[in-house]
Design a protein around this motif. Structure first.
Motif, PDB file in Angstrom:
ATOM      1  N   ASP A   1       0.837  -1.201   0.000  1.00  0.00           N
ATOM      2  CA  ASP A   1       0.000   0.000   0.000  1.00  0.00           C
ATOM      3  C   ASP A   1       0.875   1.256   0.000  1.00  0.00           C
ATOM      4  O   ASP A   1       1.985   1.256   0.537  1.00  0.00           O
ATOM      5  N   SER A   2       0.326   2.353  -0.571  1.00  0.00           N
ATOM      6  CA  SER A   2       1.108   3.589  -0.613  1.00  0.00           C
ATOM      7  C   SER A   2       1.187   4.246   0.759  1.00  0.00           C
ATOM      8  O   SER A   2       2.145   4.921   1.086  1.00  0.00           O
ATOM      9  N   ILE A   3       0.131   4.063   1.564  1.00  0.00           N
ATOM     10  CA  ILE A   3       0.177   4.566   2.955  1.00  0.00           C
ATOM     11  C   ILE A   3       0.045   3.370   3.877  1.00  0.00           C
ATOM     12  O   ILE A   3      -0.919   2.611   3.798  1.00  0.00           O
ATOM     13  N   ILE A   4       1.025   3.196   4.722  1.00  0.00           N
ATOM     14  CA  ILE A   4       1.000   2.011   5.585  1.00  0.00           C
ATOM     15  C   ILE A   4       0.152   2.284   6.828  1.00  0.00           C
ATOM     16  O   ILE A   4       0.064   3.416   7.310  1.00  0.00           O
ATOM     17  N   SER A   5      -0.464   1.211   7.331  1.00  0.00           N
ATOM     18  CA  SER A   5      -1.321   1.324   8.515  1.00  0.00           C
ATOM     19  C   SER A   5      -0.465   1.346   9.784  1.00  0.00           C
ATOM     20  O   SER A   5       0.700   0.919   9.759  1.00  0.00           O
ATOM     21  N   PRO A   6      -1.027   1.802  10.906  1.00  0.00           N
ATOM     22  CA  PRO A   6      -0.274   1.780  12.176  1.00  0.00           C
ATOM     23  C   PRO A   6       0.181   0.373  12.556  1.00  0.00           C
ATOM     24  O   PRO A   6       1.269   0.197  13.096  1.00  0.00           O
ATOM     25  N   GLU A   7      -0.668  -0.644  12.237  1.00  0.00           N
ATOM     26  CA  GLU A   7      -0.297  -2.019  12.590  1.00  0.00           C
ATOM     27  C   GLU A   7       0.959  -2.455  11.828  1.00  0.00           C
ATOM     28  O   GLU A   7       1.866  -3.075  12.389  1.00  0.00           O
ATOM     29  N   ILE A   8       0.982  -2.115  10.526  1.00  0.00           N
ATOM     30  CA  ILE A   8       2.150  -2.502   9.719  1.00  0.00           C
ATOM     31  C   ILE A   8       3.376  -1.697  10.143  1.00  0.00           C
ATOM     32  O   ILE A   8       4.488  -2.221  10.219  1.00  0.00           O
ATOM     33  N   TRP A   9       3.153  -0.445  10.440  1.00  0.00           N
ATOM     34  CA  TRP A   9       4.252   0.410  10.944  1.00  0.00           C
ATOM     35  C   TRP A   9       4.876  -0.203  12.214  1.00  0.00           C
ATOM     36  O   TRP A   9       6.087  -0.363  12.307  1.00  0.00           O
TER      37      TRP A   9
ATOM     38  N   VAL B   1      -4.715   2.683  15.958  1.00  0.00           N
ATOM     39  CA  VAL B   1      -4.297   1.283  15.886  1.00  0.00           C
ATOM     40  C   VAL B   1      -5.314   0.387  16.600  1.00  0.00           C
ATOM     41  O   VAL B   1      -6.037   0.855  17.499  1.00  0.00           O
ATOM     42  N   SER B   2      -5.387  -0.883  16.178  1.00  0.00           N
ATOM     43  CA  SER B   2      -6.239  -1.845  16.881  1.00  0.00           C
ATOM     44  C   SER B   2      -5.509  -2.296  18.147  1.00  0.00           C
ATOM     45  O   SER B   2      -4.564  -3.105  18.075  1.00  0.00           O
ATOM     46  N   LEU B   3      -5.963  -1.788  19.269  1.00  0.00           N
ATOM     47  CA  LEU B   3      -5.265  -2.124  20.527  1.00  0.00           C
ATOM     48  C   LEU B   3      -5.427  -3.605  20.879  1.00  0.00           C
ATOM     49  O   LEU B   3      -4.574  -4.176  21.563  1.00  0.00           O
ATOM     50  N   SER B   4      -6.507  -4.219  20.406  1.00  0.00           N
ATOM     51  CA  SER B   4      -6.667  -5.652  20.684  1.00  0.00           C
ATOM     52  C   SER B   4      -5.625  -6.454  19.896  1.00  0.00           C
ATOM     53  O   SER B   4      -5.059  -7.433  20.401  1.00  0.00           O
ATOM     54  N   ASN B   5      -5.352  -6.046  18.648  1.00  0.00           N
ATOM     55  CA  ASN B   5      -4.310  -6.738  17.877  1.00  0.00           C
ATOM     56  C   ASN B   5      -2.925  -6.478  18.473  1.00  0.00           C
ATOM     57  O   ASN B   5      -2.058  -7.350  18.469  1.00  0.00           O
TER      58      ASN B   5
ATOM     59  N   SER C   1       9.793 -17.871  13.659  1.00  0.00           N
ATOM     60  CA  SER C   1       8.666 -18.100  12.738  1.00  0.00           C
ATOM     61  C   SER C   1       7.354 -18.204  13.504  1.00  0.00           C
ATOM     62  O   SER C   1       6.311 -17.759  13.041  1.00  0.00           O
ATOM     63  N   TYR C   2       7.434 -18.812  14.695  1.00  0.00           N
ATOM     64  CA  TYR C   2       6.214 -18.992  15.491  1.00  0.00           C
ATOM     65  C   TYR C   2       5.820 -17.693  16.201  1.00  0.00           C
ATOM     66  O   TYR C   2       4.660 -17.489  16.529  1.00  0.00           O
ATOM     67  N   TYR C   3       6.810 -16.848  16.407  1.00  0.00           N
ATOM     68  CA  TYR C   3       6.511 -15.553  17.038  1.00  0.00           C
ATOM     69  C   TYR C   3       5.681 -14.679  16.072  1.00  0.00           C
ATOM     70  O   TYR C   3       4.552 -14.307  16.359  1.00  0.00           O
ATOM     71  N   ASP C   4       6.202 -14.342  14.920  1.00  0.00           N
ATOM     72  CA  ASP C   4       5.518 -13.575  13.858  1.00  0.00           C
ATOM     73  C   ASP C   4       4.665 -12.424  14.404  1.00  0.00           C
ATOM     74  O   ASP C   4       3.461 -12.330  14.136  1.00  0.00           O
ATOM     75  N   GLY C   5       5.277 -11.561  15.200  1.00  0.00           N
ATOM     76  CA  GLY C   5       4.567 -10.407  15.755  1.00  0.00           C
ATOM     77  C   GLY C   5       3.901  -9.530  14.711  1.00  0.00           C
ATOM     78  O   GLY C   5       2.715  -9.165  14.856  1.00  0.00           O
ATOM     79  N   PRO C   6       4.603  -9.198  13.591  1.00  0.00           N
ATOM     80  CA  PRO C   6       3.972  -8.348  12.577  1.00  0.00           C
ATOM     81  C   PRO C   6       2.705  -8.991  12.005  1.00  0.00           C
ATOM     82  O   PRO C   6       1.713  -8.298  11.766  1.00  0.00           O
ATOM     83  N   GLY C   7       2.736 -10.299  11.774  1.00  0.00           N
ATOM     84  CA  GLY C   7       1.559 -10.986  11.242  1.00  0.00           C
ATOM     85  C   GLY C   7       0.393 -10.937  12.214  1.00  0.00           C
ATOM     86  O   GLY C   7      -0.761 -10.715  11.818  1.00  0.00           O
ATOM     87  N   VAL C   8       0.676 -11.115  13.496  1.00  0.00           N
ATOM     88  CA  VAL C   8      -0.380 -11.084  14.530  1.00  0.00           C
ATOM     89  C   VAL C   8      -0.985  -9.681  14.619  1.00  0.00           C
ATOM     90  O   VAL C   8      -2.189  -9.534  14.838  1.00  0.00           O
TER      91      VAL C   8
ATOM     92  N   VAL D   1      -1.599  -7.674  12.283  1.00  0.00           N
ATOM     93  CA  VAL D   1      -2.556  -7.483  11.192  1.00  0.00           C
ATOM     94  C   VAL D   1      -3.701  -8.490  11.277  1.00  0.00           C
ATOM     95  O   VAL D   1      -4.874  -8.131  11.120  1.00  0.00           O
ATOM     96  N   ASN D   2      -3.366  -9.746  11.548  1.00  0.00           N
ATOM     97  CA  ASN D   2      -4.359 -10.823  11.458  1.00  0.00           C
ATOM     98  C   ASN D   2      -4.889 -11.336  12.797  1.00  0.00           C
ATOM     99  O   ASN D   2      -5.757 -12.195  12.823  1.00  0.00           O
TER     100      ASN D   2
END
Lengths: 265, 296
Positions: free
Chosen positions: A63-71, A153-157, A223-230, A232-233
């Motif tokens: 995306d051209s503007i990144i979300s707070p979660e991705i940031w 940002v989604s504080l629950s995520n 790999s099991y940590y994957d904080g950035p993935g969590v 977002v998802n």
């Protein structure tokens, strides 16, 4: 558990816990504060970044503007948070009993009517408390930042990613604790715990560089940590089960080893 | 439970890798005894003491404390034990009173009035941080934590290390008070006076093997002395070889060194005839006495 080995562990580390907690809040505030200035320019920077960087931080957004979660995933939860947490966790796992064995105070404890299993249990819970306090401060800092700055940002995520990070740290800590319980030497446990994290991280990076090496990710704790993935998802149950399972195995190994090993040789 | 023998060690062995630290040790300690456990450095004293406390598991044999297995019933046993390590390590960041509260939370049945009495007798403040204390004062804190619950069995490893003579005397009174209460004390020591003052019996261990157990109060002869005598000129050592109480005679130029067991009158009479110019007595260690006694 006041004034028990649980309490003594936390009291003896209160300065370190306080410093790391403040650092986590400060880091969170800094990254939430500067997000607004970088959100539009960040994608261009990532497009020109080498593949190794993507392998280290996880897949980059398009995306051209990144979300707070991705940031947060790239700046904080991708590398900085897990590395800091791994360092804290290795130190905690090696020192929980190892420090008392090295100094000789373990004899005072063992001369009291307390089972070795209870010592390991209380120390393990104290490590969990230490990691939970520090990671809670990270979440708190981000929550504060989302109120103070334009950071929707989604504080629950964020909470899910922080919990995942805490369990990631706990797993590393219990691996190190088990090594110390088996061997009895704090320094040895520090070295092996560091090797475990280092090799695990190399496997994680290599698995992202080539399809041929993809299977390495299954033996990497990162790999099991994957904080950035969590972020977002949301929570990844499979990853959590693997980390909690490994923690449980290491905890039982620590119990078994500490109960049967000679102490104070 | 405390009606059983306080300590019963049967065929106990401990090996580290291939090297044995203690071999086939058997001994019993009766209720109300002050039992000395003696031997040179590396003899296996600390290994035995740590095995009593289940810090180390026996490689062979069995250790019972008050009739309970030292490994299987370790937690129950420790409700009745007070322990002072040889080179005790305490929490430097705690004060004495914080340490005692901590150990109480770990399950020791502390007699707080007795703690106050101990602190007063040993002249130590329990409010100071342990890290700021001298070695002698740390040893006093160590003694208090061992005695604080008036345990049925006290296991003390070199308890007077770092204490001045006055404090040693107070410690002896503490031990004898515990003995009067019917409690048992197992103590390792290098101090001859200490063993003579407080011990009823003593076991001597060397190279991991029990050499002997003696009743100190009744029939053990501590009077083994080693003298160095200087003469104007070398003397004939045969003058002394016929004296039954004399052994280990060596001569270096005009200096004669000999060991005397028991009565010294015959030796002194013979020395007097040879007109010595100087006479000095060497410090005799407890180990020397035992080794001479058992001729090992």
């Amino acid at each position: 558990m006041l004034n028990t080995t649980f309490h003594i562990y936390l009291i003896s580390r209160w300065k370190s816990i306080a410093v790391w907690s403040i650092c986590m809040i400060a880091l969170a505030l800094v990254f939430t504060a500067i997000y607004d200035s970088f959100k539009g320019e960040f994608t261009d920077m990532l497009d020109n970044a080498p593949k190794l960087m993507e392998a280290m931080l996880g897949p980059f957004p398009t995306d051209s503007i990144i979300s707070p979660e991705i940031w947060l995933g790239i700046e904080l939860y991708g590398l900085l948070f897990p590395i800091i947490f791994a360092a804290i966790a290795i130190s905690a796992g090696a020192s929980a009993v190892g420090l008392e064995e090295d100094s000789g105070t373990i004899e005072l404890v063992l001369a009291s009517p307390i089972s070795r299993e209870r010592i390991i249990l209380e120390k393990s819970l104290a490590i969990l408390a230490q990691l939970a306090i520090i990671s809670a401060c990270l979440w708190l800092g981000i929550a504060m930042g989302s109120f103070l700055f334009p950071f929707d940002v989604s504080l629950s995520n964020v909470l899910s990613a922080t919990i995942t990070g805490c369990i990631f740290g706990l797993t590393i800590s219990y691996v190190t604790l088990a090594i110390q319980a088996l061997n009895g030497k704090k320094g040895f446990a520090l070295a092996i715990g560091s090797c475990f994290v280092g090799i695990s991280y190399i496997f994680y990076v290599l698995s992202g560089l080539s399809d041929n090496l993809d299977s390495l990710k299954y033996v990497s704790i990162f790999s099991y940590y994957d904080g950035p993935g969590v972020l977002v998802n949301g929570l990844n149950a499979t990853s959590l089960i693997v980390m909690v399972g490994l923690s449980a195995v290491c905890f039982i190994a620590a119990l078994y080893a500490f109960k049967r090993r000679d102490i104070g040789v | 439970m405390t009606t059983d023998l306080p300590i019963k060690i049967k065929g106990f062995s401990k090996t580290y890798g291939a090297s044995p630290a203690v071999e086939d040790l058997t001994l019993m300690v009766e209720k109300g005894e002050v039992f000395g456990f003696l031997g040179p450095n590396g003899a296996g004293k600390s290994t035995t003491i740590k095995s009593l406390l289940n810090f180390l598991a026996p490689s062979d044999g069995k250790i019972s404390i008050f009739g309970l297995d030292s490994v299987k019933n370790s937690v129950e046993i420790k409700k009745h034990i007070g322990y002072l390590a040889g080179d005790i390590s305490l929490y430097d960041s705690m004060s004495g009173i914080q340490l005692i509260r901590y150990l109480t939370r770990l399950g020791r049945n502390t007699n707080w009035a007795y703690v106050e009495t101990l602190a007063k007798n040993l002249q130590i403040s329990l409010e100071a941080k342990i890290g700021t204390l001298s070695k002698g004062n740390k040893q006093k804190i160590g003694l208090i934590q061992a005695f604080m619950h008036q345990p049925a069995l006290l296991i003390l490893d070199e308890p007077t290390s770092g204490l001045d003579p006055l404090m040693k005397q107070i410690f002896y009174e503490m031990v004898l008070e515990m003995k009067d209460m019917g409690n048992t004390i197992f103590v390792s020591s290098h101090d001859l006076n200490e063993v003579q003052t407080i011990c009823d019996k003593a076991a001597f261990i060397k190279s991991g093997k029990l050499i002997g157990i003696e009743n100190i109060k009744e029939n053990f002869d501590f009077s083994i002395r080693r003298y160095t005598v200087t003469f104007d000129q070398p003397v004939n050592t045969k003058e002394f070889t016929n004296i039954s109480s004399v052994s280990d005679i060596t001569q270096s130029e005009n200096k004669l060194t000999l060991t005397v067991s028991g009565n010294v009158s015959e030796v002194l009479s013979k020395l007097s005839d040879l007109h010595p110019v100087d006479l000095s007595e060497e410090d005799t260690s407890l180990e020397d006495i035992f080794m001479k006694y058992y001729e090992v």
